[in-house]
Design an enzyme around this catalytic site. Structure first.
Site, PDB file in Angstrom:
ATOM      1  CG  HIS A 139      11.574  -3.391  24.062  1.00 18.07           C
ATOM      2  ND1 HIS A 139      11.892  -4.713  23.887  1.00 18.07           N
ATOM      3  CD2 HIS A 139      10.292  -3.261  23.612  1.00 18.07           C
ATOM      4  CE1 HIS A 139      10.844  -5.350  23.347  1.00 18.07           C
ATOM      5  NE2 HIS A 139       9.865  -4.492  23.181  1.00 18.07           N
ATOM      6  CD  GLU A 183       7.361  -7.783  22.987  1.00 17.21           C
ATOM      7  OE1 GLU A 183       8.320  -7.144  22.501  1.00 17.21           O
ATOM      8  OE2 GLU A 183       6.218  -7.318  23.074  1.00 17.21           O
ATOM      9  CG  HIS A 219       5.926  -2.606  25.328  1.00 18.62           C
ATOM     10  ND1 HIS A 219       5.382  -3.864  25.437  1.00 18.62           N
ATOM     11  CD2 HIS A 219       6.734  -2.654  24.236  1.00 18.62           C
ATOM     12  CE1 HIS A 219       5.854  -4.631  24.457  1.00 18.62           C
ATOM     13  NE2 HIS A 219       6.670  -3.918  23.713  1.00 18.62           N
ATOM     14  CD  GLU A 220       8.132   0.328  22.505  1.00 21.36           C
ATOM     15  OE1 GLU A 220       9.256  -0.180  22.355  1.00 21.36           O
ATOM     16  OE2 GLU A 220       7.095  -0.144  21.979  1.00 21.36           O
TER      17      GLU A 220
HETATM   18 ZN    ZN Z   1       7.979  -4.895  22.309  1.00 21.57          ZN
END
Ligand code: ZN
Length: 506
Positions: A276, A302, A272-273
């Site tokens: 980003h 996101e 997830h990170e």
């Molecule tokens: Zn996020």
């Protein structure tokens, strides 16, 4: 030759961006390595820099310079980011940020900052004791100030107060678009959840075991590397709540969470990170001194994290690649097969906590928060009635009712910091992620084979080309439209879930 208005604007913008970078780095340090006794000084350092940033952004001279630069024929074109005048986009982004900052009186900015830090303390206590009444007066006061702020910002034509706040996270987005979209989404998600969450859940092949955290850490670094995260332009550290921050495309900070009993938690946090982080590393570095070198919106940001976490990280092809590597580090998991792992990573459950929710139920948690925020902002819902409204909403949307406020209305940090208008961007991210992944799949026919072989660079390159490199040169929805052929909609997300969970159904 004297400096043109554009030269003067860019010099000032470069200072603003440098200050933003310093603020970001101090915030990162605050959440990772700051020793407890440095907390008070750090608060003062951040407040001083933020004050300086605000002063430099709102100074009337900058307003005059922007107006002059917009008219000045000497204003040069920067190298094009979105294929059209990047300098116009840079000025537009600067003007947008500046106007929002100018409209809010200094007194209100200071009151909000003070109240936010007090509310955060109250919320932490309230959550620990599961006592909403402890937090309620702070939330009521925050709402008053945020309403005042929304009025100062001015609702867009035909819009309402909530729109003015929403725009701080998602430029151009409106309640009038979100309401029908969320209604549609709920309409087809509810029966899907009923079918999937009602079915017998597969056993968790990892339950009851312990997993060495150092091995977990090494595996997350390996995953970042195959994703194409540039280790010379960023780093990963550990924190209790994973997050990512971009100081610059050349300096992107990620954190992950390590838990002995939940090895998948670290993996999905890193994916997830890392998503980003790839966005931040792929921003147009040649524009780093302008406001173009930023993500286009919270929702689009996101979409990048969700795409890597869910559409890649929870897919069967990717687990073909990952499982042997996981089992090599954790021999205790060697008995379980690919299907069992893939199912364990995709359980659908009616659960209380948003951050632990699966990708099918997740958006219903967002729909609830959006409805409640609208009620609070419109004055249809009183703060005192919020816990009851929350619990009723959970029962209606998700079929579960929290027994304690800590597992209900007090679970998220967002309202403690006054961040109303933020939640919808999570769902926008999920919808955009599905659309972008579908488009990437059309463009990359070998995508599944690539994922299964751990070849993730073609996907990263596609995202870089179609999303990251634009920075803020175009509105988020326009970036998605150019990449996928369509703007915001829930069809791609729907067919993604129906296809995936149709195949997974026992
Ligand atoms: Zn996020």
């Amino acid at each position: 030759m004297p400096d043109t208005a554009w030269d003067l604007v860019t010099a000032r913008t470069a200072d603003l961006r440098a200050l933003q970078g310093a603020i970001t780095l101090l915030s990162w340090d605050q959440e990772t390595y700051l020793p407890p006794k440095g907390a008070e000084a750090r608060g003062e350092q951040l407040a001083a820099l933020q004050g300086l940033y605000h002063e430099k952004l709102t100074t009337p001279e900058l307003g005059d310079l922007i107006a002059r630069a917009e008219q000045d024929p000497l204003t040069p074109a920067l190298s094009p980011a979105g294929g059209e005048g990047a300098w116009q986009a840079a000025l537009r982004a600067l003007r947008f940020e500046r106007e929002r900052a100018v409209r809010v009186p200094d007194r209100l900015v200071r009151e909000l900052a003070k109240l936010q830090s007090e509310s955060l303390v109250a919320w932490r206590e309230a959550r620990a004791q599961s006592r909403f009444e402890r937090f309620a007066p702070f939330l009521a006061r925050l709402l008053t100030l945020r309403r005042e702020q929304a009025d100062a910002l001015c609702a867009p034509p035909g819009g309402e107060r909530y729109d003015a706040l929403l725009e701080g996270y998602e430029e151009g987005m409106r309640v009038a678009r979100l309401e029908p979209l969320f209604k549609r989404l709920t309409g087809w998600l509810a029966p899907l959840v009923a079918r999937l969450a009602g079915a017998a859940q597969p056993p968790d092949p990892l339950a009851g075991q312990r997993f060495d955290v150092e091995q977990q850490w090494q595996l997350t670094l390996e995953v970042l590397q195959v994703m194409g995260f540039d280790g010379e332009a960023g780093r990963q550290d550990r924190s209790i709540h994973p997050f990512s921050l971009g100081v610059d495309p050349g300096d992107v900070r990620l954190t992950t969470r390590l838990s002995e009993k939940l090895p998948l938690s670290a993996l999905f946090s890193t994916l997830h990170e890392g998503g980003h982080g790839l966005y931040e590393q792929g921003l147009p570095a040649e524009h780093r001194r302008t406001f173009l070198c930023q993500g286009a919106s919270f929702g689009l940001h996101e979409s990048q994290s969700r795409l890597w976490e869910n559409l890649v990280g929870r897919s069967l092809p990717f687990w073909r690649y990952l499982l042997p590597r996981f089992q090599a580090r954790f021999p205790q998991a060697s008995g379980a097969g690919l299907t069992a792992f893939h199912r364990a990573a995709n359980r659908v459950e009616r659960s209380l906590i948003r951050v632990e929710a699966d990708e099918v139920t997740y958006n219903l948690h967002i729909v609830l928060r959006f409805e409640l925020e609208l009620g609070l902002m419109r004055g249809n819902l009183a703060v005192a009635d919020l816990p009851q409204a929350w619990n009723d909403g959970m029962e209606r949307l998700l079929g579960v009712r929290p027994a304690r406020d800590a597992e209900g209305v007090l679970q998220d940090i967002h309202w403690a910091t006054g961040d109303l208008g933020y939640f919808p961007t999570y769902t926008l991210g999920n919808l955009y992620a599905a659309s972008l992944f579908a488009a990437a799949r059309r463009a990359l026919p070998a995508l599944d084979d690539d994922l299964a072989a751990g070849r993730l660079l073609p996907l990263r390159e596609w995202l870089r080309e179609h999303v990251h490199r634009h920075g803020r040169a175009l509105p988020a929805e326009e970036i998605v439209r150019r990449a996928t052929g369509r703007g915001l909609q829930d069809d791609d997300f729907r067919s993604y879930l129906e296809t995936k969970y149709g195949a997974l159904a026992p």
